[in-house]
Scaffold this motif. Structure first.
Motif, short mmCIF file in Angstrom:
data_model
loop_
_atom_site.label_atom_id
_atom_site.label_comp_id
_atom_site.label_asym_id
_atom_site.label_seq_id
_atom_site.Cartn_x
_atom_site.Cartn_y
_atom_site.Cartn_z
N GLU A 267 0.73 12.90 -3.20
CA GLU A 267 -0.61 12.36 -2.99
C GLU A 267 -1.63 13.07 -3.87
O GLU A 267 -2.52 12.43 -4.44
CB GLU A 267 -0.98 12.49 -1.51
N ASN B 213 -1.55 11.79 -7.16
CA ASN B 213 -1.88 10.35 -7.20
C ASN B 213 -0.66 9.52 -7.58
O ASN B 213 -0.72 8.59 -8.39
CB ASN B 213 -3.02 10.08 -8.18
N SER B 214 0.49 9.86 -6.97
CA SER B 214 1.74 9.18 -7.27
C SER B 214 2.17 8.31 -6.08
O SER B 214 2.14 8.77 -4.93
CB SER B 214 2.84 10.19 -7.57
N PRO B 215 2.59 7.08 -6.34
CA PRO B 215 3.07 6.21 -5.25
C PRO B 215 4.36 6.71 -4.61
O PRO B 215 4.78 6.18 -3.58
CB PRO B 215 3.29 4.86 -5.95
N VAL C 171 4.39 7.37 -0.88
CA VAL C 171 4.72 6.35 0.12
C VAL C 171 6.17 6.49 0.56
O VAL C 171 6.49 6.39 1.75
CB VAL C 171 4.45 4.93 -0.43
N THR D 39 -1.50 6.03 3.56
CA THR D 39 -1.02 6.33 2.21
C THR D 39 -0.64 5.05 1.49
O THR D 39 -0.96 4.88 0.30
CB THR D 39 0.20 7.27 2.28
N ALA D 40 0.05 4.14 2.18
CA ALA D 40 0.43 2.87 1.56
C ALA D 40 -0.79 2.06 1.16
O ALA D 40 -0.81 1.44 0.08
CB ALA D 40 1.31 2.07 2.53
N PHE E 102 -2.31 3.01 -2.12
CA PHE E 102 -1.58 2.53 -3.30
C PHE E 102 -1.35 1.02 -3.26
O PHE E 102 -0.47 0.51 -3.95
CB PHE E 102 -0.26 3.27 -3.44
N ASP F 285 0.04 -0.86 -1.19
CA ASP F 285 1.34 -1.31 -0.69
C ASP F 285 1.11 -1.86 0.73
O ASP F 285 1.38 -1.19 1.73
CB ASP F 285 2.34 -0.16 -0.67
#
Length: 206
Positions: free
Chosen positions: A130, A133-135, A138, A161-162, A165, A167
């Motif tokens: 997080e 800033n990486s998916p 998730v 979190t999803a 991003f 999701d």
């Protein structure tokens, strides 16, 4: 904050010392078991012990000592791996506190490779992702739900979190898994409202 795999304190020092002590204790058992094998071998080769007794007692004693040695070696290895894992988690938290994201990513990757099913390790990996800033965050939030399906907090955090991003499917599934009795808290209501806006249900968000 995520804790180490065997930690009870935030910095992991108390339990880390216990792990190190246990590792030294197991190493001592390895030395003692090795000395025991030598003693048994010396006794069996002595003239006083020669004869029919050595052929019966020696194999049994050797097997007993060898079993103890194997157990001690395994215990020492487990103690070392636990100590190493706790150290990696502590280093990751320290790197995050200093803002050294690159080193935090490196140490967290080592930690997750060593213990992919460990809850504190997955939680810390999600936090690092997080911050980067990486998916991928998730995925690790989903792993926490899988490892602790009864924890409502994990599901709500996964949804948030999803959503960060985009999701929406993962966020929707996470919120649907929250029991009805747990849906009145503010965190759930906020996540549900944030999900309704981009999915075309503004009235429900209100």
């Amino acid at each position: 904050a995520a804790l180490g795999c065997c930690a009870r304190t935030r910095d992991g020092r108390l339990v880390l010392g216990g792990i190190a002590t246990g590792w030294r204790r197991r190493a001592l058992w390895v030395v003692l078991a090795t000395l025991g094998i030598g003693a048994v071998a010396g006794l069996a080769s002595s003239s006083a012990f020669a004869g029919r007794y050595s052929s019966v007692v020696f194999p049994f004693a050797l097997l007993l000592v060898a079993g103890g040695l194997a157990g001690s070696l395994y215990g020492a290895y487990r103690g070392y791996t636990q100590w190493r894992q706790a150290r990696l988690l502590r280093q990751t938290r320290e790197h995050l506190a200093k803002g050294d994201l690159r080193q935090a990513v490196l140490t967290s990757r080592q930690a997750i490779q060593n213990a992919p099913n460990d809850v504190p390790t997955c939680r810390l990996m999600a936090e690092v992702a997080e911050r980067a800033n990486s998916p991928v965050s998730v995925y690790y939030r989903q792993r926490l739900v899988e490892l602790q399906p009864e924890a409502t907090t994990n599901r709500v955090t996964l949804a948030k979190t999803a959503l960060a991003f985009a999701d929406y499917r993962a966020a929707d599934l996470a919120l649907k898994g929250v029991p009805e009795t747990e849906r009145r808290n503010f965190e759930f209501q906020m996540a549900a409202a944030l999900l309704c806006l981009p999915t075309g249900h503004p009235a429900q968000a209100e």
